[in-house]
Design an enzyme around this catalytic site. Structure first.
Site, PDB file in Angstrom:
ATOM      1  N   HIS A  72      34.406  24.888  37.584  1.00 54.09           N
ATOM      2  CA  HIS A  72      34.979  25.905  38.477  1.00 54.09           C
ATOM      3  C   HIS A  72      34.386  27.250  38.088  1.00 54.09           C
ATOM      4  O   HIS A  72      34.425  27.608  36.926  1.00 54.09           O
ATOM      5  CB  HIS A  72      36.498  25.901  38.288  1.00 54.09           C
ATOM      6  CG  HIS A  72      37.202  26.721  39.298  1.00 54.09           C
ATOM      7  ND1 HIS A  72      37.195  28.083  39.268  1.00 54.09           N
ATOM      8  CD2 HIS A  72      37.875  26.364  40.408  1.00 54.09           C
ATOM      9  CE1 HIS A  72      37.869  28.538  40.302  1.00 54.09           C
ATOM     10  NE2 HIS A  72      38.294  27.534  41.004  1.00 54.09           N
ATOM     11  N   TYR A 202      43.046  35.460  44.482  1.00 53.41           N
ATOM     12  CA  TYR A 202      43.895  36.579  44.031  1.00 53.41           C
ATOM     13  C   TYR A 202      44.071  37.501  45.233  1.00 53.41           C
ATOM     14  O   TYR A 202      43.103  38.106  45.697  1.00 53.41           O
ATOM     15  CB  TYR A 202      43.206  37.360  42.910  1.00 53.41           C
ATOM     16  CG  TYR A 202      43.006  36.577  41.620  1.00 53.41           C
ATOM     17  CD1 TYR A 202      41.727  36.322  41.127  1.00 53.41           C
ATOM     18  CD2 TYR A 202      44.090  36.112  40.886  1.00 53.41           C
ATOM     19  CE1 TYR A 202      41.531  35.621  39.948  1.00 53.41           C
ATOM     20  CE2 TYR A 202      43.913  35.412  39.698  1.00 53.41           C
ATOM     21  CZ  TYR A 202      42.622  35.174  39.230  1.00 53.41           C
ATOM     22  OH  TYR A 202      42.431  34.477  38.056  1.00 53.41           O
ATOM     23  N   PRO A 294      50.130  35.069  32.158  1.00 51.24           N
ATOM     24  CA  PRO A 294      49.263  33.992  32.679  1.00 51.24           C
ATOM     25  C   PRO A 294      48.137  34.488  33.595  1.00 51.24           C
ATOM     26  O   PRO A 294      47.380  33.692  34.110  1.00 51.24           O
ATOM     27  CB  PRO A 294      50.247  33.125  33.460  1.00 51.24           C
ATOM     28  CG  PRO A 294      51.315  34.042  33.868  1.00 51.24           C
ATOM     29  CD  PRO A 294      51.431  35.082  32.808  1.00 51.24           C
ATOM     30  N   LYS A 298      44.611  32.189  29.636  1.00 53.58           N
ATOM     31  CA  LYS A 298      43.940  32.110  28.330  1.00 53.58           C
ATOM     32  C   LYS A 298      44.756  31.406  27.262  1.00 53.58           C
ATOM     33  O   LYS A 298      44.246  31.110  26.189  1.00 53.58           O
ATOM     34  CB  LYS A 298      43.609  33.530  27.853  1.00 53.58           C
ATOM     35  CG  LYS A 298      42.489  34.159  28.683  1.00 53.58           C
ATOM     36  CD  LYS A 298      41.915  35.374  28.020  1.00 53.58           C
ATOM     37  CE  LYS A 298      40.754  35.902  28.817  1.00 53.58           C
ATOM     38  NZ  LYS A 298      39.563  35.039  28.743  1.00 53.58           N
ATOM     39  N   TYR A 393      36.514  36.958  31.520  1.00 56.14           N
ATOM     40  CA  TYR A 393      37.369  36.017  32.266  1.00 56.14           C
ATOM     41  C   TYR A 393      37.276  34.612  31.667  1.00 56.14           C
ATOM     42  O   TYR A 393      38.263  33.916  31.533  1.00 56.14           O
ATOM     43  CB  TYR A 393      36.903  36.009  33.729  1.00 56.14           C
ATOM     44  CG  TYR A 393      37.800  35.281  34.685  1.00 56.14           C
ATOM     45  CD1 TYR A 393      37.335  34.174  35.396  1.00 56.14           C
ATOM     46  CD2 TYR A 393      39.117  35.680  34.906  1.00 56.14           C
ATOM     47  CE1 TYR A 393      38.145  33.507  36.296  1.00 56.14           C
ATOM     48  CE2 TYR A 393      39.934  35.018  35.810  1.00 56.14           C
ATOM     49  CZ  TYR A 393      39.441  33.926  36.501  1.00 56.14           C
ATOM     50  OH  TYR A 393      40.251  33.252  37.388  1.00 56.14           O
TER      51      TYR A 393
END
Ligand code: APR
Length: 396
Positions: A72, A202, A294, A298, A393
């Site tokens: 991904h 998002y 969240p 991570k 990220y």
């Protein structure tokens, strides 16, 4: 009962630690409060970073992940200024996530641990760690039949999460708890429907954040920024899907694939760090060491990294009497934790117009909405900014 190392908790941290210790020939036992079934079926995010995959590969623990996981590498942002996608797998060092439901990873790890003769006790709750500041710490436990027992050890690893016995056993004043409330609350949803996007979604909207994260081909995770104090069941399903469509701008980008809501949960985006991560013969790893909001998925990746660092240090101490790794453990892991906290804080403020001190969207939210909009535009237009985002990220 005794073991050289007593590990509390069979989550990602405890299982990776137990596996690496066992592989190094260390006498260890894992004490897990829940049942084997519960541990193997507890649905959790499965966004594994490249470093996590490297650690699992290095120790032959990634077969299931390579078979059942999916690569991904794309995020899609939907804002008032339009939609843009970040192919973070082609940015920075090109790291991608592996999406692999955590319950599958935990099942793989547990099966492997048992196959190599690893000792684990289910239905065994650790009540307290005693004499942690001595070379003979012990763990008092409650057995399945309620009988109290005591385990003696040379070292104890607290991998029992934020509410575990390890944290509770730290004497006041021995460590500092740095706690931060980002001032945001999410309603987390698990929907019985395939993903609506081929990316992590998002959505930033005047009414609040909405998120979309694929889990498997059958279920999808959604999030709605939520009024703190409102119960999870306050809205009927129809109203939740309408709000998700609204914030994800379905009118511009297409409707979401609706389905039955299997789970709902409300939680505040808070985080904390315990420092130092060591108290004598007791070491903390995973959520027991530090909790992350969240927003950047991570938690499990940090847990695996800390478990590998602690396993190596414990093996050096127990097989060669070299305690340098143990002495350096806390500082080394805290550096990774603070970097993850910093990025997760930045990400939380990117997705919700909240101030640094997290007093909630109320205080001066117009100003923070302006900052947020500028950050999103930098992320849309600046390659340098995008590389920084991609590196953090997926980085751990
Ligand atoms: N005694 C024994 N076991 C306990 C106790 C106790 N007193 N308290 C908690 N546990 C067990 C829980 O049942 C759980 O199996 O400890 C384990 C903690 O596992 P996680 O909560 O998964 O924590 P960790 O291994 O640190 O993983 C961190 O992975 O679970 C995800 O995203 C989540 O950020 C989290 C990350």
């Amino acid at each position: 009962e005794s073991a050289d190392v007593v590990v509390l908790g069979a989550g990602p941290a405890g299982l990776v630690l137990g596996l690496l210790l066992r592989a190094a020939g260390i006498d260890c036992v894992i004490l897990e409060r829940a049942s084997r079934t519960h541990v193997q079926t507890r649905a959790r995010a499965g966004f594994l970073a490249p470093n996590t995959v490297r650690i699992l590969d290095r120790h032959g623990l990634a077969d299931g992940l390579h078979l059942g996981g999916r690569r991904h590498g794309t995020c899609e942002f939907r804002t008032e200024d339009g939609r843009f996608r970040l192919d973070y797998g082609a940015l920075a060092q090109g790291g991608q996530h592996h999406v692999y439901p955590q319950q599958n990873l935990v099942t793989d790890l547990l099966t492997h641990y048992l196959d190599i003769g690893g000792r684990i006790r289910f239905h065994t709750e650790a009540l307290a760690v005693r004499d942690a500041d001595s070379p003979r710490p012990s763990v008092t436990t409650r057995e399945p039949d309620g009988r109290p027992t005591r385990w003696t050890a040379r070292y104890v690893a607290g991998c029992d999460g934020r509410h575990g016995a390890a944290r509770r056993s730290l004497p006041p004043g021995a460590v500092r708890h740095h706690h931060h409330d980002h001032g945001v609350t999410w309603l987390g949803l698990l929907a019985e429907t395939p993903p609506s996007l081929d990316a992590v979604g998002y959505a930033v909207h005047g009414r609040g954040f909405a998120g979309h994260m694929a889990r498997t081909a059958e279920v999808t995770r959604y999030y709605l920024q939520w009024q703190r104090g409102t119960p999870a069941d306050a809205w009927p399903e129809q109203r939740i899907w309408d709000e998700l469509d609204l914030r994800m701008r379905a009118a511009d980008h297409g409707p979401l694939r609706r389905g039955r809501l299997l789970e709902r949960g409300v939680f505040d985006l808070t985080c904390d760090v315990v420092a130092p991560l060591r108290h004598g013969s007791l070491f903390l790893a995973g959520d027991a060491a530090s909790l992350l909001a969240p927003a950047a998925a991570k938690g499990a990746n940090l847990a695996v990294l800390e478990a590998e660092i602690l396993a190596e240090a414990l093996a050096d101490a127990l097989t060669q009497g070299d305690t340098a790794g143990l002495d350096a453990y806390s500082d080394r892991c805290l550096a990774h934790i603070w970097r993850a906290q910093e990025f997760t804080g930045w990400m939380t403020r990117l997705l919700h117009a909240v101030p640094e001190q997290g007093r909630g969207a109320g205080a001066g939210s117009f100003f923070h909405a302006g900052l947020q909009r500028s950050r999103l535009n930098s992320l849309r237009t600046s390659r340098i900014y995008q590389d920084w985002f991609a590196e953090n990220y997926v980085g751990v």
